[in-house]
Design an enzyme around this catalytic site. Structure first.
Site, PDB file in Angstrom:
ATOM      1  N   SER A  49       0.982  -1.083   0.100  1.00 31.20           N
ATOM      2  CA  SER A  49      -0.062   0.051  -0.373  1.00 31.20           C
ATOM      3  C   SER A  49       1.138   1.855   0.024  1.00 31.20           C
ATOM      4  O   SER A  49       0.463   2.529  -0.303  1.00 31.20           O
ATOM      5  CB  SER A  49      -0.877  -0.294   1.559  1.00 31.20           C
ATOM      6  OG  SER A  49      -2.205  -0.835   1.233  1.00 31.20           O
ATOM      7  N   GLY A 231      -2.176   3.484  -4.636  1.00 31.99           N
ATOM      8  CA  GLY A 231      -3.627   4.881  -5.499  1.00 31.99           C
ATOM      9  C   GLY A 231      -4.160   5.141  -5.109  1.00 31.99           C
ATOM     10  O   GLY A 231      -4.728   4.639  -3.986  1.00 31.99           O
ATOM     11  N   CYS A 257      -9.486  -1.724   3.810  1.00 26.32           N
ATOM     12  CA  CYS A 257      -8.616  -0.142   3.528  1.00 26.32           C
ATOM     13  C   CYS A 257      -8.734  -0.067   1.319  1.00 26.32           C
ATOM     14  O   CYS A 257      -9.574   0.320   1.119  1.00 26.32           O
ATOM     15  CB  CYS A 257      -7.155  -0.836   3.244  1.00 26.32           C
ATOM     16  SG  CYS A 257      -6.117   0.810   3.424  1.00 26.32           S
ATOM     17  N   LEU A 258      -8.219  -0.402   0.637  1.00 25.53           N
ATOM     18  CA  LEU A 258      -8.115  -0.333  -0.857  1.00 25.53           C
ATOM     19  C   LEU A 258      -9.697  -1.073  -0.786  1.00 25.53           C
ATOM     20  O   LEU A 258     -10.841  -0.598  -1.540  1.00 25.53           O
ATOM     21  CB  LEU A 258      -7.817  -0.661  -1.433  1.00 25.53           C
ATOM     22  CG  LEU A 258      -8.101  -0.129  -3.494  1.00 25.53           C
ATOM     23  CD1 LEU A 258      -7.395   1.319  -3.485  1.00 25.53           C
ATOM     24  CD2 LEU A 258      -6.535  -0.898  -4.185  1.00 25.53           C
ATOM     25  N   GLN A 261     -12.545   0.713  -0.319  1.00 25.92           N
ATOM     26  CA  GLN A 261     -12.591   2.175  -0.764  1.00 25.92           C
ATOM     27  C   GLN A 261     -13.740   1.343  -2.639  1.00 25.92           C
ATOM     28  O   GLN A 261     -14.751   1.880  -2.938  1.00 25.92           O
ATOM     29  CB  GLN A 261     -11.629   2.834  -1.796  1.00 25.92           C
ATOM     30  CG  GLN A 261     -11.310   3.243   0.058  1.00 25.92           C
ATOM     31  CD  GLN A 261     -10.154   3.800  -0.457  1.00 25.92           C
ATOM     32  OE1 GLN A 261      -8.792   3.410  -1.545  1.00 25.92           O
ATOM     33  NE2 GLN A 261      -9.002   4.302   0.854  1.00 25.92           N
ATOM     34  N   GLY A 301      -4.491   6.908   2.045  1.00 29.42           N
ATOM     35  CA  GLY A 301      -4.665   8.354   2.229  1.00 29.42           C
ATOM     36  C   GLY A 301      -6.017   8.931   0.976  1.00 29.42           C
ATOM     37  O   GLY A 301      -6.237  10.225   0.467  1.00 29.42           O
ATOM     38  N   PHE A 302      -7.075   8.439   1.140  1.00 27.20           N
ATOM     39  CA  PHE A 302      -8.499   7.807   0.488  1.00 27.20           C
ATOM     40  C   PHE A 302      -9.493   7.800   1.585  1.00 27.20           C
ATOM     41  O   PHE A 302      -8.937   6.876   2.371  1.00 27.20           O
ATOM     42  CB  PHE A 302      -8.484   7.762  -1.156  1.00 27.20           C
ATOM     43  CG  PHE A 302      -7.409   7.937  -1.824  1.00 27.20           C
ATOM     44  CD1 PHE A 302      -7.312   8.796  -3.113  1.00 27.20           C
ATOM     45  CD2 PHE A 302      -6.251   7.752  -1.936  1.00 27.20           C
ATOM     46  CE1 PHE A 302      -7.380   9.639  -4.096  1.00 27.20           C
ATOM     47  CE2 PHE A 302      -4.749   8.094  -2.875  1.00 27.20           C
ATOM     48  CZ  PHE A 302      -5.996   8.947  -4.338  1.00 27.20           C
ATOM     49  N   HIS A 343      -6.759  -0.962   9.683  1.00 29.13           N
ATOM     50  CA  HIS A 343      -6.123  -2.703   9.076  1.00 29.13           C
ATOM     51  C   HIS A 343      -6.192  -3.978  10.629  1.00 29.13           C
ATOM     52  O   HIS A 343      -5.416  -3.631  11.085  1.00 29.13           O
ATOM     53  CB  HIS A 343      -4.115  -2.615   8.832  1.00 29.13           C
ATOM     54  CG  HIS A 343      -4.583  -2.325   6.725  1.00 29.13           C
ATOM     55  ND1 HIS A 343      -3.873  -3.092   5.722  1.00 29.13           N
ATOM     56  CD2 HIS A 343      -4.299  -1.027   6.082  1.00 29.13           C
ATOM     57  CE1 HIS A 343      -4.028  -2.391   5.008  1.00 29.13           C
ATOM     58  NE2 HIS A 343      -4.215  -1.414   5.560  1.00 29.13           N
ATOM     59  N   GLU A 345      -5.246  -6.893  10.707  1.00 30.48           N
ATOM     60  CA  GLU A 345      -4.582  -7.579  10.098  1.00 30.48           C
ATOM     61  C   GLU A 345      -3.502  -7.391  11.079  1.00 30.48           C
ATOM     62  O   GLU A 345      -2.661  -7.453  12.083  1.00 30.48           O
ATOM     63  CB  GLU A 345      -4.401  -8.080   9.162  1.00 30.48           C
ATOM     64  CG  GLU A 345      -3.132  -7.431   8.469  1.00 30.48           C
ATOM     65  CD  GLU A 345      -4.070  -6.152   7.937  1.00 30.48           C
ATOM     66  OE1 GLU A 345      -2.938  -5.181   7.455  1.00 30.48           O
ATOM     67  OE2 GLU A 345      -5.463  -5.831   8.112  1.00 30.48           O
TER      68      GLU A 345
END
Length: 367
Positions: A49, A231, A257-258, A261, A301-302, A343, A345
């Protein structure tokens, strides 16, 4: 490399810091961000990440316990673009360490800088917002280095998961003794996440990021896991389409996380770039379903749009950040799909939120 060689850190707004070079002699650039964790630097550096980013470690001393390869790698290689710290230790005290952090960075060809005021850097980023930066022990003229900095693309709108994903699908776990088959979409998966899934009876097939939905379904999975990664999620239309189809199967889906989103985007909820993001091991999150607080590990960051969630008929908020009220978890009301921004984990810690993997297996048990 001469450990006392001068290095220059230059931020996009022209702010400059001069210090001592670490790692290899060179020049590197990316988005600068800071991590407040007081331990676990090796896990940070190998987390996919962080691909494309320069990490500022806010802990005063970095490198003092060396590097241990067997237990603390989250991926097969170092993923950060560069590292910034206050005091860098070329010696270490842990007897089980394989070698020093300096040797580790030399092997990974990482450029870094030490002996800079990291407190000032963090305050500056918090006030001005995240921005690109560049580190060099080769170019010490600020004007010349700024010309190189301008060549670095913005993280906003940048698709990076295809840069860190596996090239070929692979299996994790024991097929014979496992209870469920879980298709894992690798957008930058961490090894500790896979360990948490397999230790709970999941046999995982990890697919490359751009694997078509139809190919994933040929394996006949019982559920889906949508991984973390680097990203801008809004640039990953291929992944949003896949997640939409996975949700519509009615099979359990869990995103981190991602992956959180992407679940939001697949539900018609937009994401946005944060002012300076969340990265560290001590972020307080409230579970809105239980009323309990969790101390969490975060790296993003998003974030997802809270107003769009609150007005969505089929999505509800499950977790909220107690520092800034950003959304940390959602779930679908009409399908067995949920996600969290942080996260659970939590490698290297804390472990308050590992129950979420149990929640996923409970959904798998119900199918």
């Amino acid at each position: 490399m001469n450990k006392k060689k001068e290095a220059l850190l230059l931020l996009e707004d022209g702010t400059a810091y001069r210090g001592i070079a670490l790692g290899i002699d060179g020049t590197t650039g990316g988005e600068i961000c800071f991590n407040t964790g007081m331990t676990g630097y090796q896990e940070i550096y190998t987390d996919p990440s962080y691909y494309g980013q320069i990490i500022v470690n806010t802990t005063s001393h970095i490198g003092n316990y060396g590097v241990q390869l067997e237990d603390e790698e989250e991926s097969a290689s170092v993923k950060i673009k560069g590292m910034v710290c206050n005091t860098f230790s070329t010696i270490y005290s842990r007897t089980t360490a394989d070698f020093s952090l300096q040797q580790y960075f030399e092997r990974a060809k990482i450029v870094g800088i030490s002996d800079v005021d990291t407190r000032h850097i963090v305050r500056h980023v918090r006030q001005k917002g995240v921005m690109n930066a560049i580190i060099s022990s080769q170019i010490l003229d600020e004007k010349e280095l700024m010309a190189e900095l301008h060549k670095i693309p913005s993280m906003d709108g940048l698709e990076l998961s295809s840069e860190v994903t596996t090239n070929e699908a692979y299996y994790v776990g024991n097929e014979g003794s496992s209870s469920w088959r879980v298709a894992v979409m690798d957008y930058g998966i961490k090894k500790s996440i896979l360990n948490n899934l397999t230790s709970r009876g999941c046999y995982c097939k990890v697919f490359p990021a751009k694997t078509p939905f139809e190919e994933v379904m040929k394996w006949q999975p019982d559920g889906f896991f949508i991984s973390n990664g680097p990203g801008d999620p809004a640039a990953m239309t291929y992944a949003v389409d896949n997640v939409t189809q996975m949700v519509n199967t009615g099979k359990p889906l869990f995103g981190i996380c991602l992956g959180h989103q992407l679940l939001a985007l697949s539900s018609g909820i937009n994401t946005y770039k944060m002012h300076h993001g969340h990265r560290g091991l001590n972020h307080p999150v409230k579970n809105m379903l239980t009323g309990l607080c969790e101390i969490t590990s975060q790296n993003h960051g998003f974030a997802v749009n809270p107003d769009e969630i609150e007005s969505h008929p089929d999505v509800e908020i499950t977790h909220v950040n107690l520092n800034d009220k950003t959304i940390e978890g959602i779930r679908r009301k009409d399908y067995p799909a949920f996600s969290v921004q942080y996260h659970p984990e939590a490698s290297p810690g804390p472990h308050d939120s590992r129950y979420l993997f149990d929640d996923f297996t409970k959904l798998l048990s119900a199918i």
